[in-house]
Scaffold this active site. Structure first.
Site, PDB file in Angstrom:
ATOM      1  N   LYS A 158       0.815  -1.215   0.000  1.00  0.00           N
ATOM      2  CA  LYS A 158       0.000   0.000   0.000  1.00  0.00           C
ATOM      3  C   LYS A 158       0.848   1.265   0.000  1.00  0.00           C
ATOM      4  O   LYS A 158       0.471   2.262  -0.619  1.00  0.00           O
ATOM      5  CB  LYS A 158      -0.957   0.007   1.195  1.00  0.00           C
ATOM      6  N   THR A 159       2.009   1.246   0.678  1.00  0.00           N
ATOM      7  CA  THR A 159       2.851   2.448   0.697  1.00  0.00           C
ATOM      8  C   THR A 159       3.382   2.741  -0.699  1.00  0.00           C
ATOM      9  O   THR A 159       3.492   3.904  -1.106  1.00  0.00           O
ATOM     10  CB  THR A 159       4.010   2.282   1.693  1.00  0.00           C
ATOM     11  N   ASP A 168      -3.960   7.197   4.739  1.00  0.00           N
ATOM     12  CA  ASP A 168      -3.533   5.822   5.001  1.00  0.00           C
ATOM     13  C   ASP A 168      -4.244   5.283   6.244  1.00  0.00           C
ATOM     14  O   ASP A 168      -4.697   6.051   7.094  1.00  0.00           O
ATOM     15  CB  ASP A 168      -2.011   5.798   5.191  1.00  0.00           C
ATOM     16  N   GLU A 169      -4.306   3.957   6.368  1.00  0.00           N
ATOM     17  CA  GLU A 169      -4.884   3.281   7.538  1.00  0.00           C
ATOM     18  C   GLU A 169      -6.291   3.817   7.848  1.00  0.00           C
ATOM     19  O   GLU A 169      -6.616   4.146   8.988  1.00  0.00           O
ATOM     20  CB  GLU A 169      -3.964   3.448   8.759  1.00  0.00           C
ATOM     21  N   GLN A 190      -8.071  -5.347   9.308  1.00  0.00           N
ATOM     22  CA  GLN A 190      -7.029  -4.934  10.251  1.00  0.00           C
ATOM     23  C   GLN A 190      -7.495  -3.778  11.149  1.00  0.00           C
ATOM     24  O   GLN A 190      -6.682  -3.023  11.668  1.00  0.00           O
ATOM     25  CB  GLN A 190      -5.755  -4.524   9.501  1.00  0.00           C
ATOM     26  N   ARG A 235       2.060 -10.898  10.314  1.00  0.00           N
ATOM     27  CA  ARG A 235       3.368 -10.261  10.563  1.00  0.00           C
ATOM     28  C   ARG A 235       4.501 -11.174  10.105  1.00  0.00           C
ATOM     29  O   ARG A 235       5.645 -10.726   9.944  1.00  0.00           O
ATOM     30  CB  ARG A 235       3.577  -9.961  12.060  1.00  0.00           C
TER      31      ARG A 235
END
Length: 684
Positions: free
Chosen positions: A31-32, A213-214, A244, A616
């Site tokens: 996503k970044t 973002d997020e 998430q 993770r």
């Protein structure tokens, strides 16, 4: 990730510029890269860098985003981008528009401990636990967009009604001090934009395209602030993942993802499902767990990294045995050559108290580790109190340090006096400390209040002189202990806590701080390895000047080769080759307090937390469950978490992904073609 390497879904997200866009970015889906590539695309489309805003939730994430944007578009273009956290953007807005909401230009931002002190004063209590409860409740109200009057209307019981009354007094004190808390950094700009069309239009013209973002972590106030900023043009890209969303306990609401298509009917939704982090075995476990939750947006993670090692399910007799198994796994993977560095490992857990037994086992095995997200020594309230005094000695223009020092411990200088002083200093554009010596201060404050302020000012000036002229460990220790006695700080700590043992423990921390400062004054500095080296003696004031520098260097220090211990919440956004997920038991994960009802919404959020933990891991994942576990002072039978069954680890781990099957078929065909070509060439 260069533009040509973006997958089709990422490319679609980058090139959609015709209206609002929601990118459902699964864990590890790049996503970044999408955000930074979209910034470059916006520049190509004619947007000026200063008109592009990218908002995220942590300073670390904002820094990483700026570094990646700089690498992609160059330092000159990146310099003008508005890349910040929500709170940093709020500060930027309030610094520019402060007078419109009743703030002076250089308003103070109170940290969490400063807020607690103001709340204790507003509520007329010394009970720190009660003040923390008010702080938490008021913060949740502010994140829902409520002021004190709104809070009183929605209060469900006597406790909440009392908190609403304290909230009104608390806000009066903040106004008097010319200060804000962290929640105000979002709520005040929202209130401004909702009521002031000129200010709203100005910032909509400044931030002509917004990337957030997020998005699943936004609360109600942050959602409304974004709506005000994007206006009717609705030129924005929101990037988030409903799977998430794990911060409901602090006001974030997954409902914001549901509201977007309602508020913006032309919204384009693009899911990112290709994972660039984990093996198929790990992703299959993650997909199986999260599939139990109701879905807002459908997606299923996959990767091209192959099947990988099976997810390991480990059973331990108790917490100590679990820690021993974690150490054994670390040593085994290292001896097999699968992990050259200790930094390749993370031990994740649901609650902070679970870390202690792992720390003990790692120390015994002489394995270096760090506890991520734990409270550092300088984050403790009593140490921040003393640092506030020392900061004021170094910089008398530091208004937050002045407010902390003048109110801790209390000396009869109340919020009315400080409010008058703040207004006076704002009018004459000077610091509050400088203002207290002004000859005309008596025109706005009673003589008694002025006398009290002068007495405090003399105390600071005398202390500054002594600290500037005192060198050496013993003299520094005497000075600091005299100072603490003069201000009655030990008694202040004992009076602040209902439990005498807690007050005594906090005083012990103060003595450790005195010893630390004294040793540095004496030229004794302990290096990272534990060795003590001799340096030039310093004055107490010189040590005070270096405290902030030391902390800054520690925060920016190079990453060490250490195993990471961290909570599942703090692990979000991070990744490691090898992850050990501890204490996956009913009552721990999902977490359930003794008197708590596990609502469907709470269980869904706990399941999302499990999903975050699984994703993770890059290469190997071990999930550990306890046969017996400690609960308060008792040992109880451990029940494996329902999430373990939901992972469906009994399914064949060798079941081949269709994409892998197609990839192998292509490789076989290519190899066969190469053999045929070679044979033909030889025949020719």
């Amino acid at each position: 990730m260069a533009a040509r390497q973006l997958n089709p879904a990422q490319l679609a997200a980058v090139h959609h510029l015709d209206g609002p866009c929601l990118v459902i970015a699964g864990a590890g889906s790049g996503k970044t890269s999408v955000i930074t590539q979209k910034i470059a695309r916006l520049l190509q489309a004619g947007y000026a860098a200063k008109n592009i805003g990218a908002i995220t939730f942590t300073n670390k994430a904002a820094q990483e985003m700026r570094e990646r944007a700089t690498h992609l578009i160059g330092a000159r273009a990146a310099k003008d981008l508005v890349i910040s956290t929500f709170h940093s953007l709020g500060v930027r807005i309030l610094r520019a528009e402060g007078p419109r909401v009743g703030l002076k230009e250089q308003f103070s931002i109170l940290d969490s401990d400063d807020v607690l002190n103001v709340l204790k004063d507003a509520g007329g209590t010394t009970d720190m636990g009660q003040a923390r409860h008010w702080q938490w409740t008021i913060s949740l109200w502010k994140n829902q967009g409520y002021n004190a009057q709104d809070a009183l209307k929605v209060a469900k019981d006597d406790d909440e009604r009392a908190a609403a009354i304290v909230m009104e007094r608390y806000q009066d004190r903040l106004s008097a001090y010319g200060a804000v808390d962290f929640d105000d950094l979002i709520s005040l700009p929202l209130r401004l934009f909702a009521s002031d069309a000129e200010a709203r239009g100005k910032w909509q013209d400044t931030l002509r395209y917004l990337l957030v973002d997020e998005y699943q972590d936004t609360n109600s106030v942050q959602y409304e602030l974004v709506k005000q900023l994007v206006g009717e043009r609705a030129m924005f890209t929101a990037v988030g993942d409903d799977d998430q969303s794990i911060y409901g306990w602090r006001g974030a609401t997954i409902e914001n993802l549901k509201r977007l298509p309602q508020d913006f009917p032309q919204l384009k939704v693009i899911p990112l499902e290709q994972n660039y982090r984990s093996t198929s075995a790990i992703l299959r476990a993650a997909n199986n767990v999260i599939a139990v939750n109701p879905k807002i947006y459908e997606k299923k993670l996959w990767s091209e990294f192959g099947e990988g090692d099976p997810v390991a399910l480990l059973e331990a007799d108790g917490e100590e045995h679990e820690a021993e198994r974690a150490v054994a796994r670390i040593n085994a993977l290292r001896s097999e050559g699968k992990a050259p560095n200790y930094a390749d490992f993370a031990i994740l857990y649901r609650a902070n108290h679970q870390a202690r037994v792992f720390e003990k086992a790692l120390r015994r095995a002489e394995i270096p580790y760090k506890v991520s997200g734990g409270q550092s020594f300088f984050d403790k309230a009593e140490i921040k109190d003393l640092c506030g005094w020392l900061r004021l000695l170094v910089n008398q223009d530091d208004d937050p340090a002045f407010l902390r020092a003048v109110t801790t411990p209390k000396r009869g200088i109340g919020h009315t006096t400080l409010g008058g002083l703040s207004e006076f200093s704002g009018k004459w554009k000077c610091s509050m400390f400088e203002a207290l010596f002004a000859e005309t201060l008596h025109t706005v404050l009673p003589r008694r209040a002025v006398d009290q302020l002068h007495e405090f000012g003399r105390t600071i000036n005398e202390l500054e002189f002594r600290c500037r002229t005192t060198f050496g460990a013993e003299d520094a220790r005497v000075l600091l202990m005299d100072w603490l006695k003069d201000i009655g700080y030990e008694q202040h700590l004992l009076d602040s806590e209902e439990n005498e043992k807690v007050g005594a423990a906090r005083w012990s921390n103060v003595l450790d701080f005195v010893d630390w400062v004294s040793r540095r004054c004496g030229g004794q500095i302990t290096q990272d390895g534990g060795a003590t080296v001799e340096a030039e003696k310093q004055s107490v004031l010189q040590v005070a000047q270096t405290i902030s520098v030391i902390l800054s260097l520690a925060e920016r220090g190079e990453e060490q080769d250490q195993v990471t211990l961290t909570t599942l919440h703090a692990s979000k956004g991070l990744e490691w080759p090898h992850v050990f997920l501890a204490g996956v038991n009913e009552g721990l994960l999902p977490f359930k307090a003794e008197d708590e009802d596990m609502t469907p919404q709470r269980l869904e959020e706990e399941r999302r937390l499990m999903y975050v933990g699984i994703t993770r891991a890059r290469t190997t994942l071990a999930v550990s469950t306890l046969r017996r576990r400690k609960k308060n002072r008792e040992t109880v039978m451990g029940i494996p978490s329902r999430f373990i069954a939901e992972m469906r680890l009994h399914e064949s781990q060798t079941k081949e992904d269709p994409r892998e099957k197609l990839k192998k078929l292509r490789e076989q065909m290519a190899a066969k073609a190469a053999v045929t070509a070679a044979a033909q060439s030889k025949a020719d």
